[in-house]
Scaffold this motif. Structure first.
Motif, PDB file in Angstrom:
ATOM      1  N   PRO A 197     -13.005 -10.031  -0.940  1.00  0.00           N
ATOM      2  CA  PRO A 197     -13.047 -11.433  -0.498  1.00  0.00           C
ATOM      3  C   PRO A 197     -14.313 -12.125  -0.973  1.00  0.00           C
ATOM      4  CG  PRO A 197     -12.409  -9.986   1.320  1.00  0.00           C
ATOM      5  CD  PRO A 197     -12.846  -9.094   0.197  1.00  0.00           C
ATOM      6  N   ILE A 198     -14.180 -13.390  -1.356  1.00  0.00           N
ATOM      7  CA  ILE A 198     -15.333 -14.165  -1.798  1.00  0.00           C
ATOM      8  C   ILE A 198     -16.212 -14.489  -0.585  1.00  0.00           C
ATOM      9  CG2 ILE A 198     -16.058 -16.366  -2.811  1.00  0.00           C
ATOM     10  CD1 ILE A 198     -13.569 -16.337  -4.497  1.00  0.00           C
ATOM     11  N   PRO A 199     -17.513 -14.201  -0.655  1.00  0.00           N
ATOM     12  CA  PRO A 199     -18.399 -14.535   0.473  1.00  0.00           C
ATOM     13  C   PRO A 199     -18.398 -16.039   0.738  1.00  0.00           C
ATOM     14  CG  PRO A 199     -19.499 -13.105  -1.124  1.00  0.00           C
ATOM     15  CD  PRO A 199     -18.232 -13.574  -1.772  1.00  0.00           C
ATOM     16  N   VAL A 200     -18.772 -16.404   1.958  1.00  0.00           N
ATOM     17  CA  VAL A 200     -18.828 -17.826   2.315  1.00  0.00           C
ATOM     18  C   VAL A 200     -20.107 -18.432   1.736  1.00  0.00           C
ATOM     19  CG1 VAL A 200     -18.913 -19.491   4.204  1.00  0.00           C
ATOM     20  CG2 VAL A 200     -17.535 -17.403   4.435  1.00  0.00           C
ATOM     21  N   PRO A 201     -19.983 -19.433   0.877  1.00  0.00           N
ATOM     22  CA  PRO A 201     -21.184 -20.046   0.268  1.00  0.00           C
ATOM     23  C   PRO A 201     -21.817 -21.061   1.220  1.00  0.00           C
ATOM     24  CG  PRO A 201     -19.222 -21.138  -0.541  1.00  0.00           C
ATOM     25  CD  PRO A 201     -18.741 -20.033   0.367  1.00  0.00           C
ATOM     26  N   PRO A 202     -23.049 -21.475   0.968  1.00  0.00           N
ATOM     27  CA  PRO A 202     -23.642 -22.567   1.745  1.00  0.00           C
ATOM     28  C   PRO A 202     -22.787 -23.828   1.623  1.00  0.00           C
ATOM     29  CG  PRO A 202     -25.311 -21.445   0.428  1.00  0.00           C
ATOM     30  CD  PRO A 202     -23.989 -20.914  -0.031  1.00  0.00           C
ATOM     31  N   LYS A 203     -22.707 -24.597   2.701  1.00  0.00           N
ATOM     32  CA  LYS A 203     -21.826 -25.759   2.719  1.00  0.00           C
ATOM     33  C   LYS A 203     -22.172 -26.775   1.643  1.00  0.00           C
ATOM     34  CE  LYS A 203     -20.503 -25.513   7.598  1.00  0.00           C
ATOM     35  NZ  LYS A 203     -20.503 -26.218   8.906  1.00  0.00           N
ATOM     36  N   ASP A 204     -23.467 -26.993   1.419  1.00  0.00           N
ATOM     37  CA  ASP A 204     -23.837 -28.000   0.434  1.00  0.00           C
ATOM     38  C   ASP A 204     -23.474 -27.557  -0.978  1.00  0.00           C
ATOM     39  OD1 ASP A 204     -25.723 -25.964   0.629  1.00  0.00           O
ATOM     40  OD2 ASP A 204     -27.370 -27.227  -0.058  1.00  0.00           O
ATOM     41  N   VAL A 205     -23.615 -26.264  -1.259  1.00  0.00           N
ATOM     42  CA  VAL A 205     -23.245 -25.739  -2.575  1.00  0.00           C
ATOM     43  C   VAL A 205     -21.739 -25.826  -2.777  1.00  0.00           C
ATOM     44  CG1 VAL A 205     -23.243 -23.698  -4.050  1.00  0.00           C
ATOM     45  CG2 VAL A 205     -25.250 -24.225  -2.668  1.00  0.00           C
ATOM     46  N   HIS A 206     -20.987 -25.468  -1.738  1.00  0.00           N
ATOM     47  CA  HIS A 206     -19.528 -25.525  -1.819  1.00  0.00           C
ATOM     48  C   HIS A 206     -19.065 -26.966  -2.016  1.00  0.00           C
ATOM     49  CE1 HIS A 206     -15.442 -24.315   0.139  1.00  0.00           C
ATOM     50  NE2 HIS A 206     -15.372 -24.381  -1.180  1.00  0.00           N
ATOM     51  N   ARG A 207     -19.689 -27.901  -1.297  1.00  0.00           N
ATOM     52  CA  ARG A 207     -19.328 -29.315  -1.411  1.00  0.00           C
ATOM     53  C   ARG A 207     -19.619 -29.840  -2.815  1.00  0.00           C
ATOM     54  NH1 ARG A 207     -22.781 -31.192   1.814  1.00  0.00           N
ATOM     55  NH2 ARG A 207     -21.657 -30.540   3.684  1.00  0.00           N
ATOM     56  N   ALA A 208     -20.760 -29.454  -3.362  1.00  0.00           N
ATOM     57  CA  ALA A 208     -21.131 -29.916  -4.696  1.00  0.00           C
ATOM     58  C   ALA A 208     -20.191 -29.392  -5.764  1.00  0.00           C
ATOM     59  CB  ALA A 208     -22.561 -29.487  -5.004  1.00  0.00           C
ATOM     60  N   ALA A 209     -19.571 -28.242  -5.502  1.00  0.00           N
ATOM     61  CA  ALA A 209     -18.632 -27.662  -6.462  1.00  0.00           C
ATOM     62  C   ALA A 209     -17.207 -28.155  -6.249  1.00  0.00           C
ATOM     63  CB  ALA A 209     -18.663 -26.131  -6.360  1.00  0.00           C
ATOM     64  N   GLY A 210     -17.019 -29.088  -5.311  1.00  0.00           N
ATOM     65  CA  GLY A 210     -15.696 -29.677  -5.108  1.00  0.00           C
ATOM     66  C   GLY A 210     -14.916 -29.129  -3.944  1.00  0.00           C
ATOM     67  N   ASN A 211     -15.556 -28.309  -3.073  1.00  0.00           N
ATOM     68  CA  ASN A 211     -14.875 -27.745  -1.894  1.00  0.00           C
ATOM     69  C   ASN A 211     -13.577 -27.036  -2.257  1.00  0.00           C
ATOM     70  OD1 ASN A 211     -16.611 -28.342   0.291  1.00  0.00           O
ATOM     71  ND2 ASN A 211     -15.950 -30.477   0.273  1.00  0.00           N
ATOM     72  N   GLY A 212     -13.600 -26.279  -3.331  1.00  0.00           N
ATOM     73  CA  GLY A 212     -12.399 -25.566  -3.760  1.00  0.00           C
ATOM     74  C   GLY A 212     -12.034 -24.423  -2.824  1.00  0.00           C
ATOM     75  N   ARG A 213     -10.799 -23.911  -2.979  1.00  0.00           N
ATOM     76  CA  ARG A 213     -10.342 -22.776  -2.182  1.00  0.00           C
ATOM     77  C   ARG A 213     -11.184 -21.553  -2.483  1.00  0.00           C
ATOM     78  NH1 ARG A 213      -5.532 -24.517  -4.243  1.00  0.00           N
ATOM     79  NH2 ARG A 213      -5.461 -22.716  -5.624  1.00  0.00           N
ATOM     80  N   LEU A 214     -11.410 -20.741  -1.467  1.00  0.00           N
ATOM     81  CA  LEU A 214     -12.148 -19.492  -1.631  1.00  0.00           C
ATOM     82  C   LEU A 214     -11.258 -18.276  -1.428  1.00  0.00           C
ATOM     83  CD1 LEU A 214     -15.427 -20.449   0.258  1.00  0.00           C
ATOM     84  CD2 LEU A 214     -15.004 -20.468  -2.207  1.00  0.00           C
ATOM     85  N   LYS A 215      -9.961 -18.518  -1.320  1.00  0.00           N
ATOM     86  CA  LYS A 215      -9.012 -17.413  -1.194  1.00  0.00           C
ATOM     87  C   LYS A 215      -7.682 -17.870  -1.767  1.00  0.00           C
ATOM     88  CE  LYS A 215      -9.632 -17.200   3.189  1.00  0.00           C
ATOM     89  NZ  LYS A 215      -9.557 -16.810   4.615  1.00  0.00           N
ATOM     90  N   SER A 216      -6.831 -16.907  -2.091  1.00  0.00           N
ATOM     91  CA  SER A 216      -5.538 -17.256  -2.680  1.00  0.00           C
ATOM     92  C   SER A 216      -4.587 -17.776  -1.617  1.00  0.00           C
ATOM     93  CB  SER A 216      -4.914 -16.023  -3.349  1.00  0.00           C
ATOM     94  OG  SER A 216      -4.690 -15.008  -2.384  1.00  0.00           O
ATOM     95  N   ARG A 217      -3.634 -18.571  -2.042  1.00  0.00           N
ATOM     96  CA  ARG A 217      -2.596 -19.047  -1.129  1.00  0.00           C
ATOM     97  C   ARG A 217      -1.629 -17.912  -0.838  1.00  0.00           C
ATOM     98  NH1 ARG A 217      -0.945 -24.785  -3.988  1.00  0.00           N
ATOM     99  NH2 ARG A 217      -2.832 -25.957  -3.460  1.00  0.00           N
ATOM    100  N   HIS A 218      -1.268 -17.790   0.429  1.00  0.00           N
ATOM    101  CA  HIS A 218      -0.360 -16.721   0.807  1.00  0.00           C
ATOM    102  C   HIS A 218       1.094 -17.113   0.524  1.00  0.00           C
ATOM    103  CE1 HIS A 218      -3.636 -14.581   2.579  1.00  0.00           C
ATOM    104  NE2 HIS A 218      -3.904 -15.548   3.441  1.00  0.00           N
ATOM    105  N   HIS A 219       1.914 -16.113   0.308  1.00  0.00           N
ATOM    106  CA  HIS A 219       3.340 -16.343   0.106  1.00  0.00           C
ATOM    107  C   HIS A 219       3.962 -16.824   1.409  1.00  0.00           C
ATOM    108  CE1 HIS A 219       7.598 -15.205  -0.755  1.00  0.00           C
ATOM    109  NE2 HIS A 219       7.240 -15.629  -1.956  1.00  0.00           N
ATOM    110  N   TRP A 220       5.034 -17.649   1.312  1.00  0.00           N
ATOM    111  CA  TRP A 220       5.651 -18.216   2.509  1.00  0.00           C
ATOM    112  C   TRP A 220       6.131 -17.138   3.479  1.00  0.00           C
ATOM    113  CZ3 TRP A 220      10.611 -16.794   3.649  1.00  0.00           C
ATOM    114  CH2 TRP A 220      11.384 -16.269   2.601  1.00  0.00           C
ATOM    115  N   LEU A 221       6.491 -15.965   2.962  1.00  0.00           N
ATOM    116  CA  LEU A 221       6.986 -14.907   3.835  1.00  0.00           C
ATOM    117  C   LEU A 221       5.899 -14.434   4.797  1.00  0.00           C
ATOM    118  CD1 LEU A 221       9.354 -13.062   4.534  1.00  0.00           C
ATOM    119  CD2 LEU A 221       8.585 -11.485   2.756  1.00  0.00           C
TER     120      LEU A 221
END
Length: 219
Positions: A29-53
Protein backbone atom coordinates in the motif's frame (compact mmCIF):
# COMPACT_ATOMS: atom_id res chain seq x y z
CA UNK A 1 7.91 -13.50 -24.34
CA UNK A 2 4.95 -11.14 -24.35
CA UNK A 3 2.06 -12.12 -26.56
CA UNK A 4 1.89 -10.73 -30.07
CA UNK A 5 -0.80 -8.13 -29.27
CA UNK A 6 1.21 -6.71 -26.36
CA UNK A 7 4.45 -6.51 -28.31
CA UNK A 8 2.70 -5.01 -31.34
CA UNK A 9 1.18 -2.32 -29.13
CA UNK A 10 4.54 -1.71 -27.40
CA UNK A 11 6.22 -1.26 -30.77
CA UNK A 12 3.52 1.20 -31.82
CA UNK A 13 3.66 3.43 -28.74
CA UNK A 14 7.47 3.34 -28.55
CA UNK A 15 8.17 3.74 -32.24
CA UNK A 16 10.67 0.88 -32.00
CA UNK A 17 11.01 -2.65 -30.65
CA UNK A 18 11.51 -2.74 -26.87
CA UNK A 19 14.60 -4.38 -25.40
CA UNK A 20 12.52 -5.79 -22.52
CA UNK A 21 9.00 -5.41 -21.13
CA UNK A 22 7.31 -6.57 -17.95
CA UNK A 23 4.01 -5.97 -16.17
CA UNK A 24 4.51 -5.03 -12.52
CA UNK A 25 2.81 -3.40 -9.53
CA UNK A 26 3.61 -1.40 -6.43
CA UNK A 27 3.60 -4.42 -4.14
CA UNK A 28 2.59 -2.63 -0.92
CA UNK A 29 0.00 0.00 0.00
CA UNK A 30 1.13 3.53 -0.78
CA UNK A 31 1.92 5.43 2.45
CA UNK A 32 -0.23 8.45 3.28
CA UNK A 33 1.59 11.59 2.04
CA UNK A 34 1.42 15.01 3.73
CA UNK A 35 -1.81 16.78 2.81
CA UNK A 36 -0.12 19.76 1.20
CA UNK A 37 2.09 17.54 -0.97
CA UNK A 38 -0.88 15.41 -2.01
CA UNK A 39 -2.91 18.54 -2.82
CA UNK A 40 -0.11 20.01 -4.90
CA UNK A 41 0.07 16.80 -6.92
CA UNK A 42 -3.65 16.98 -7.72
CA UNK A 43 -5.14 14.88 -4.87
CA UNK A 44 -4.93 11.74 -6.98
CA UNK A 45 -6.02 8.27 -5.84
CA UNK A 46 -3.58 6.41 -3.62
CA UNK A 47 -5.14 3.00 -4.14
CA UNK A 48 -6.74 1.06 -6.96
CA UNK A 49 -10.48 1.04 -7.54
CA UNK A 50 -12.10 -2.12 -6.31
CA UNK A 51 -14.19 -4.37 -8.52
CA UNK A 52 -17.97 -4.00 -8.11
CA UNK A 53 -18.19 -7.53 -6.69
CA UNK A 54 -16.13 -6.45 -3.70
CA UNK A 55 -18.69 -3.77 -2.84
CA UNK A 56 -21.50 -6.37 -3.07
CA UNK A 57 -19.59 -8.66 -0.72
CA UNK A 58 -19.02 -5.78 1.68
CA UNK A 59 -22.75 -4.99 1.73
CA UNK A 60 -23.63 -8.63 2.39
CA UNK A 61 -21.07 -8.74 5.19
CA UNK A 62 -22.54 -5.64 6.84
CA UNK A 63 -26.20 -6.66 6.63
CA UNK A 64 -25.87 -10.44 7.09
CA UNK A 65 -22.64 -11.43 8.82
CA UNK A 66 -22.43 -8.56 11.30
CA UNK A 67 -25.97 -9.13 12.72
CA UNK A 68 -25.18 -12.83 13.13
CA UNK A 69 -21.98 -11.97 14.98
CA UNK A 70 -23.88 -9.61 17.29
CA UNK A 71 -26.51 -12.26 18.02
CA UNK A 72 -23.79 -14.79 18.80
CA UNK A 73 -22.06 -12.34 21.13
CA UNK A 74 -25.31 -11.53 22.93
CA UNK A 75 -25.97 -15.25 23.41
CA UNK A 76 -22.54 -15.74 24.95
CA UNK A 77 -23.09 -12.83 27.34
CA UNK A 78 -26.31 -14.43 28.61
CA UNK A 79 -24.58 -17.72 29.39
CA UNK A 80 -23.33 -18.33 32.98
CA UNK A 81 -19.86 -16.92 33.39
CA UNK A 82 -16.92 -18.92 34.67
CA UNK A 83 -13.93 -17.27 36.29
CA UNK A 84 -10.91 -18.13 34.14
CA UNK A 85 -7.73 -19.31 35.84
CA UNK A 86 -4.93 -16.80 35.55
CA UNK A 87 -1.95 -18.10 33.64
CA UNK A 88 1.49 -17.42 35.09
CA UNK A 89 2.73 -16.50 31.66
CA UNK A 90 -0.05 -14.00 31.00
CA UNK A 91 2.04 -11.00 31.99
CA UNK A 92 4.88 -12.16 29.77
CA UNK A 93 2.65 -12.78 26.76
CA UNK A 94 0.85 -9.51 27.31
CA UNK A 95 4.17 -7.71 27.38
CA UNK A 96 5.18 -9.26 24.08
CA UNK A 97 1.87 -8.29 22.50
CA UNK A 98 2.30 -4.70 23.62
CA UNK A 99 5.72 -4.46 22.01
CA UNK A 100 5.31 -2.09 19.04
CA UNK A 101 6.07 -3.40 15.60
CA UNK A 102 8.94 -1.81 13.73
CA UNK A 103 7.61 -2.68 10.27
CA UNK A 104 6.54 0.90 9.65
CA UNK A 105 9.87 2.41 10.70
CA UNK A 106 11.38 2.13 7.22
CA UNK A 107 11.09 5.43 5.34
CA UNK A 108 8.53 5.29 2.54
CA UNK A 109 7.09 1.99 3.76
CA UNK A 110 9.80 0.11 1.89
CA UNK A 111 8.46 1.03 -1.53
CA UNK A 112 10.27 4.35 -2.06
CA UNK A 113 12.94 6.48 -0.41
CA UNK A 114 10.44 8.50 1.62
CA UNK A 115 10.87 11.98 0.14
CA UNK A 116 7.60 12.94 -1.52
CA UNK A 117 9.15 15.98 -3.20
CA UNK A 118 11.67 14.02 -5.26
CA UNK A 119 11.05 12.23 -8.55
CA UNK A 120 10.08 8.83 -7.10
CA UNK A 121 7.65 10.32 -4.60
CA UNK A 122 6.01 12.45 -7.28
CA UNK A 123 5.69 9.41 -9.57
CA UNK A 124 4.10 7.46 -6.72
CA UNK A 125 1.58 10.23 -6.05
CA UNK A 126 0.37 9.87 -9.65
CA UNK A 127 0.59 6.07 -9.86
CA UNK A 128 -3.17 5.43 -9.74
CA UNK A 129 -4.08 8.68 -11.49
CA UNK A 130 -3.23 7.13 -14.85
CA UNK A 131 -5.34 4.00 -14.39
CA UNK A 132 -7.52 2.33 -11.73
CA UNK A 133 -5.57 -0.89 -12.30
CA UNK A 134 -2.43 -1.36 -10.19
CA UNK A 135 -0.59 -2.96 -13.14
CA UNK A 136 1.96 -0.98 -15.11
CA UNK A 137 4.02 -2.05 -18.11
CA UNK A 138 7.68 -1.03 -17.85
CA UNK A 139 9.34 -0.97 -21.26
CA UNK A 140 13.06 -0.61 -21.85
CA UNK A 141 14.60 0.67 -25.06
CA UNK A 142 18.23 1.42 -25.84
CA UNK A 143 17.98 4.93 -24.39
CA UNK A 144 14.64 5.19 -22.56
CA UNK A 145 12.64 3.78 -19.68
CA UNK A 146 8.91 4.05 -20.33
CA UNK A 147 5.98 3.27 -18.05
CA UNK A 148 2.60 2.47 -19.62
CA UNK A 149 -0.89 1.90 -18.22
CA UNK A 150 -4.21 0.58 -19.48
CA UNK A 151 -7.43 2.55 -18.83
CA UNK A 152 -9.14 -0.66 -17.75
CA UNK A 153 -9.60 -1.68 -14.11
CA UNK A 154 -8.95 -5.34 -14.88
CA UNK A 155 -6.64 -6.55 -17.62
CA UNK A 156 -4.85 -9.62 -18.84
CA UNK A 157 -1.08 -9.09 -19.08
CA UNK A 158 -1.00 -11.39 -22.11
CA UNK A 159 -3.78 -9.68 -24.06
CA UNK A 160 -3.77 -6.00 -23.05
CA UNK A 161 -3.39 -3.96 -26.21
CA UNK A 162 -4.79 -0.57 -25.21
CA UNK A 163 -2.08 0.70 -22.89
CA UNK A 164 -0.42 4.07 -23.40
CA UNK A 165 2.80 5.63 -22.13
CA UNK A 166 2.20 7.65 -18.95
CA UNK A 167 5.82 8.39 -18.04
CA UNK A 168 9.00 8.43 -20.11
CA UNK A 169 12.55 8.95 -18.88
CA UNK A 170 15.87 9.14 -20.74
CA UNK A 171 18.28 6.49 -19.52
CA UNK A 172 20.43 9.28 -18.08
CA UNK A 173 17.60 10.24 -15.70
CA UNK A 174 16.60 6.84 -14.37
CA UNK A 175 18.41 3.56 -13.86
CA UNK A 176 16.67 0.19 -13.46
CA UNK A 177 18.23 -1.98 -10.77
CA UNK A 178 17.49 -5.63 -9.98
CA UNK A 179 18.68 -8.00 -7.28
CA UNK A 180 20.21 -11.18 -8.67
CA UNK A 181 19.37 -14.62 -7.35
CA UNK A 182 15.90 -13.96 -5.97
CA UNK A 183 13.10 -16.42 -6.84
CA UNK A 184 10.91 -15.00 -9.60
CA UNK A 185 7.83 -14.95 -7.36
CA UNK A 186 9.61 -12.60 -4.95
CA UNK A 187 11.63 -10.64 -7.48
CA UNK A 188 11.48 -6.84 -7.44
CA UNK A 189 13.32 -4.07 -9.21
CA UNK A 190 13.91 -0.41 -8.54
CA UNK A 191 13.66 2.70 -10.63
CA UNK A 192 16.49 4.86 -9.32
CA UNK A 193 16.24 8.48 -10.40
CA UNK A 194 19.01 11.00 -11.00
CA UNK A 195 18.05 12.96 -7.86
CA UNK A 196 18.82 9.89 -5.72
CA UNK A 197 15.22 8.86 -5.10
CA UNK A 198 14.01 5.34 -5.87
CA UNK A 199 10.76 3.43 -6.35
CA UNK A 200 10.48 -0.34 -5.91
CA UNK A 201 7.94 -2.49 -7.77
CA UNK A 202 7.21 -6.21 -7.81
CA UNK A 203 4.57 -8.82 -8.63
CA UNK A 204 6.14 -9.31 -12.02
CA UNK A 205 3.70 -10.89 -14.46
CA UNK A 206 4.40 -13.43 -17.20
CA UNK A 207 7.37 -15.67 -16.31
CA UNK A 208 9.16 -15.37 -19.65
CA UNK A 209 8.89 -11.58 -19.67
CA UNK A 210 10.01 -11.35 -16.03
CA UNK A 211 13.00 -13.63 -16.54
CA UNK A 212 14.13 -11.77 -19.65
CA UNK A 213 13.61 -8.36 -18.03
CA UNK A 214 15.64 -9.34 -14.95
CA UNK A 215 18.46 -10.73 -17.10
CA UNK A 216 18.62 -7.47 -19.05
CA UNK A 217 18.81 -5.19 -16.01
CA UNK A 218 21.22 -7.48 -14.15
CA UNK A 219 23.47 -7.97 -17.16
Amino acid sequence: MAKRAVRRRARKVLGEDPVAVVWCEVAKPIPVPPKDVHRAAGNGRLKSRHHWLLYVMGTLFFFVVVPLMLIDKATRLLEPRRTPRRSRSSSTSRGSRDTPSRDGDEPGGGIFDGDWNLAAGQALLRWYGHSPSPKRLVMLTRDRVCVAASPRRRLSPTKADDFRIVAEYPSAEVRVEGEAGRPRGFATFRLRFADGSWLEVGRLAEPDDADHFLRVIEG
